[in-house]
Scaffold this motif. Structure first.
Motif, mmCIF file in Angstrom:
data_model
loop_
_atom_site.group_PDB
_atom_site.id
_atom_site.type_symbol
_atom_site.label_atom_id
_atom_site.label_comp_id
_atom_site.label_asym_id
_atom_site.label_seq_id
_atom_site.Cartn_x
_atom_site.Cartn_y
_atom_site.Cartn_z
ATOM 1 N N GLY A 121 11.422 -6.404 -12.113
ATOM 2 C CA GLY A 121 10.588 -7.267 -12.386
ATOM 3 C C GLY A 121 11.775 -8.387 -13.030
ATOM 4 O O GLY A 121 11.274 -9.634 -13.207
ATOM 5 N N THR A 122 12.779 -7.807 -13.540
ATOM 6 C CA THR A 122 13.892 -8.890 -14.216
ATOM 7 C C THR A 122 14.749 -9.149 -13.314
ATOM 8 O O THR A 122 15.921 -10.243 -13.796
ATOM 9 N N VAL A 123 15.176 -8.812 -12.169
ATOM 10 C CA VAL A 123 16.182 -8.826 -11.269
ATOM 11 C C VAL A 123 16.337 -10.205 -10.355
ATOM 12 O O VAL A 123 15.298 -10.314 -9.619
ATOM 13 N N TYR A 124 17.445 -10.865 -10.330
ATOM 14 C CA TYR A 124 17.769 -12.143 -9.494
ATOM 15 C C TYR A 124 18.443 -11.342 -8.238
ATOM 16 O O TYR A 124 17.888 -11.482 -7.303
ATOM 17 N N CYS A 134 20.501 -10.848 -19.772
ATOM 18 C CA CYS A 134 20.256 -10.901 -21.108
ATOM 19 C C CYS A 134 19.423 -9.885 -21.764
ATOM 20 O O CYS A 134 18.495 -9.337 -20.916
ATOM 21 N N THR A 135 19.677 -9.744 -23.052
ATOM 22 C CA THR A 135 18.435 -8.542 -23.582
ATOM 23 C C THR A 135 18.043 -9.564 -24.819
ATOM 24 O O THR A 135 18.463 -10.414 -25.186
ATOM 25 N N VAL A 136 16.876 -8.761 -24.992
ATOM 26 C CA VAL A 136 15.887 -9.094 -26.144
ATOM 27 C C VAL A 136 15.988 -8.207 -27.194
ATOM 28 O O VAL A 136 15.858 -6.975 -26.882
ATOM 29 N N ILE A 137 16.248 -8.694 -28.527
ATOM 30 C CA ILE A 137 16.364 -7.991 -29.718
ATOM 31 C C ILE A 137 15.348 -8.084 -30.716
ATOM 32 O O ILE A 137 15.370 -9.266 -31.140
ATOM 33 N N VAL A 150 15.429 -5.423 -21.819
ATOM 34 C CA VAL A 150 16.002 -6.513 -20.859
ATOM 35 C C VAL A 150 14.835 -7.635 -20.502
ATOM 36 O O VAL A 150 13.865 -7.365 -20.372
ATOM 37 N N GLY A 151 15.770 -8.777 -20.568
ATOM 38 C CA GLY A 151 14.997 -10.184 -20.536
ATOM 39 C C GLY A 151 15.162 -10.618 -18.994
ATOM 40 O O GLY A 151 14.040 -11.112 -18.399
ATOM 41 N N ILE A 152 16.386 -10.573 -18.387
ATOM 42 C CA ILE A 152 16.783 -10.956 -17.112
ATOM 43 C C ILE A 152 17.979 -10.038 -16.781
ATOM 44 O O ILE A 152 18.743 -9.662 -17.794
ATOM 45 N N GLU A 193 15.478 -19.151 -16.926
ATOM 46 C CA GLU A 193 14.800 -19.277 -18.007
ATOM 47 C C GLU A 193 14.481 -17.731 -18.370
ATOM 48 O O GLU A 193 13.987 -16.874 -17.528
ATOM 49 N N VAL A 194 14.632 -17.557 -19.792
ATOM 50 C CA VAL A 194 14.474 -16.026 -20.248
ATOM 51 C C VAL A 194 13.237 -16.104 -21.551
ATOM 52 O O VAL A 194 13.017 -16.852 -22.229
ATOM 53 N N TRP A 195 12.187 -15.122 -21.184
ATOM 54 C CA TRP A 195 11.088 -15.118 -22.286
ATOM 55 C C TRP A 195 11.255 -13.656 -23.054
ATOM 56 O O TRP A 195 12.268 -13.049 -22.656
ATOM 57 N N ALA A 196 10.990 -14.063 -24.385
ATOM 58 C CA ALA A 196 11.291 -12.991 -25.353
ATOM 59 C C ALA A 196 9.870 -11.945 -25.542
ATOM 60 O O ALA A 196 10.051 -11.097 -26.465
ATOM 61 N N ASP A 197 8.913 -12.125 -24.879
ATOM 62 C CA ASP A 197 7.815 -11.529 -25.230
ATOM 63 C C ASP A 197 7.714 -9.976 -24.499
ATOM 64 O O ASP A 197 6.689 -9.146 -24.864
ATOM 65 N N GLY A 198 8.724 -9.663 -23.759
ATOM 66 C CA GLY A 198 8.779 -8.482 -23.179
ATOM 67 C C GLY A 198 7.787 -8.158 -21.842
ATOM 68 O O GLY A 198 7.953 -7.027 -21.455
ATOM 69 N N ARG A 199 7.238 -9.131 -21.419
ATOM 70 C CA ARG A 199 6.222 -8.924 -20.593
ATOM 71 C C ARG A 199 6.478 -10.148 -19.375
ATOM 72 O O ARG A 199 6.388 -9.768 -18.094
ATOM 73 N N THR A 200 7.087 -11.218 -19.731
ATOM 74 C CA THR A 200 7.216 -12.191 -18.925
ATOM 75 C C THR A 200 8.580 -12.185 -18.396
ATOM 76 O O THR A 200 9.698 -12.307 -19.213
ATOM 77 N N ALA A 201 8.750 -12.410 -17.090
ATOM 78 C CA ALA A 201 10.254 -12.427 -16.293
ATOM 79 C C ALA A 201 9.836 -13.030 -14.944
ATOM 80 O O ALA A 201 9.258 -12.745 -14.205
#
Length: 478
Positions: A121-124, A134-137, A150-152, A193-201
């Protein structure tokens, strides 16, 4: 920054004043000077006291300041169990109620044991050569790590980027590599674009912003323009502006429109001299022009997806203004800061009579459509003096990433030839060291201040550390 800069940089930079007084060179300066960027007075701050060595050998800080290690590549863990990826780079911090959320780039360009895991779900690009991302912390108010994910993923050489007004992160690939059918299955050199919510990618390339060696960017307050830097040479890179179609405002769903390569307009900057002609390279300008506004023109990019010719190579000499290593970008209410790390005269991609420097910070004013040099580090041999300059907290060179503090001053991350510092700088005024890397000679990356002014987050790119620095910031910057 992906170039091993310490192997190619010749000189160092100015002392604590942060500006020099070199000769003007071949560019006539404009007559008028202004008090500085923006509409209000320039920010001022107290000098930071001398740095104190860290008994742990990691980070020298002023008295009264302390740090917490947030992540360490290969040691801290993602929520999915894999180790934290390496090569920490551009970072943004967002308020998340009682905590902060960081979105962090990993500047990884190939298959790597500490690459960003390709999470569904995050892979280009599923190719093994696309190990960036990117990671989200999640971090508490004291800088303690509450979890990372992982964000993307499946991107390449994620260098810097910029936050959006709607709370996401635009991550930049610093590459022009195309698909090769084996390790890379898709073209690279885009913004995502990268989201921080852990759900959107939505790992979709924003082709409207061009395909080139992106460094960083900023979205203006009106949400109608995006300003982007290019870290490239042979020929030197450019500073770009993307403009929305009339009546369009950028927002959370704009990624769907920006996916089209013909959406809006992408242009390259030309700084104009007194004769109205573009100045060939920013290295023609020196501290003699400090704070003097130069008019700017914007020239359309013919083929922003660079199907056969790189974007910067689509312009003949004399049409745009180039710069060796356009780096950090950060936007304010009134304009945008952009950094050039250094310049070397006599090279094939720089005019022979250009003036070397070891750092420039510019401010582009939205309303006036002018650009000013606000900080300048002249070339200096001090950084090549080995151990004598290794821990010199008064000679600086190679500014790279930039951010603006809640009080309006600048934070610069050094990627220079001597010891690496985090710097506090007043536009048009002094520059002070506020941290020094005692661990190794790796660059600092991704400085990001929390909105409440409590924490400065910054990375040491190798071995891959994120640090949260706390202390009496307001006493010195407020």
């Amino acid at each position: 920054m992906s170039v091993a800069r310490r192997s190619v940089l010749r000189g160092a930079a100015a002392g604590a004043a942060g500006v020099g007084f070199a000769t003007v060179g071949s560019v006539p300066s404009l007559a008028a000077a202004t008090p500085g960027p923006g509409k209000g007075p320039l920010p001022t701050h107290r000098p930071f006291p001398p740095l104190m060595d860290d008994p742990k050998g990691l980070l020298a800080l002023p008295p009264g300041f302390k740090y917490t290690v947030v992540t360490k590549a290969g040691e801290t863990k993602l929520k999915t169990g894999q180790p934290t990826p390496g090569a920490h780079d551009g970072t943004a911090v967002f308020d998340a109620g009682r905590n902060y959320l960081l979105i962090q780039n990993h500047e990884i360009g190939s298959n790597n044991a500490l690459g960003v895991p390709q999470v569904a779900g995050t892979v280009y690009d599923t190719g093994v050569g696309a190990a960036g991302g990117c990671t989200v912390i999640s971090v508490d108010r004291d800088g303690r790590n509450l979890g990372e994910w992982v964000g993307i993923s499946g991107t390449l050489t994620n260098c810097a980027g910029g936050p959006t007004p709607w709370g996401t992160w635009l991550t930049c690939e610093e590459t022009e590599n195309k698909a090769n059918g084996t390790t890379r299955l898709k073209d690279h050199g885009y913004v995502f674009e990268v989201w921080a919510d852990g759900r959107t990618a939505n790992p979709v390339p924003l082709k409207a912003l061009g395909r080139y060696a992106h460094e960083a960017l900023a979205v203006d307050g009106d949400r109608t323009h995006i300003y982007l830097s290019e870290d490239a040479s042979g020929p030197n890179g450019l500073f770009y502006r993307w403009s929305a179609p009339r009546g369009y405002k950028l927002g959370p769903k704009s990624w769907q429109d920006l996916a089209a390569a013909d959406f809006g307009t992408l242009e390259a900057m030309a700084i104009l001299g007194d004769d109205g002609k573009p100045i060939p390279d920013v290295a023609y300008l020196t501290s003699a022009q400090l704070l003097r506004p130069f008019r700017v023109a914007w020239v359309p990019v013919p083929d922003r997806d660079a199907v056969s010719v790189s974007c910067r190579k689509q312009f003949t000499d004399g049409r745009v203004t180039r710069g060796k290593k356009f780096e950090g970008v950060f936007g304010t209410r009134d304009g945008v800061y952009v950094v050039n790390s250094y310049a070397e005269s006599g090279t094939s991609d720089l005019p022979a009579d250009a003036i070397p420097h070891d750092g420039m910070v510019w401010f582009y004013n939205y309303d006036a459509d002018t650009i000013q040099l606000v900080t300048y580090f002249p070339e200096n041999a001090a950084a090549d003096q080995g151990a004598e300059a290794k821990y010199d907290d008064y000679n600086f060179d190679g500014p790279d990433n930039v951010t603006v503090t809640p009080w309006g001053s600048l934070i610069l991350a050094e990627d220079g030839n001597a010891s690496s510092h985090v710097l506090s700088s007043t536009p048009g005024g002094p520059t002070y060291a506020i941290a020094r890397n005692m661990l190794n000679d790796s660059e600092f990356t991704g400085p990001a201040f929390s909105d409440d002014g409590k924490v400065l987050f910054v990375n040491i790119q190798s071995p891959g550390l994120t640090l949260a620095i706390t202390g009496p910031w307001r006493d010195y910057l407020g």
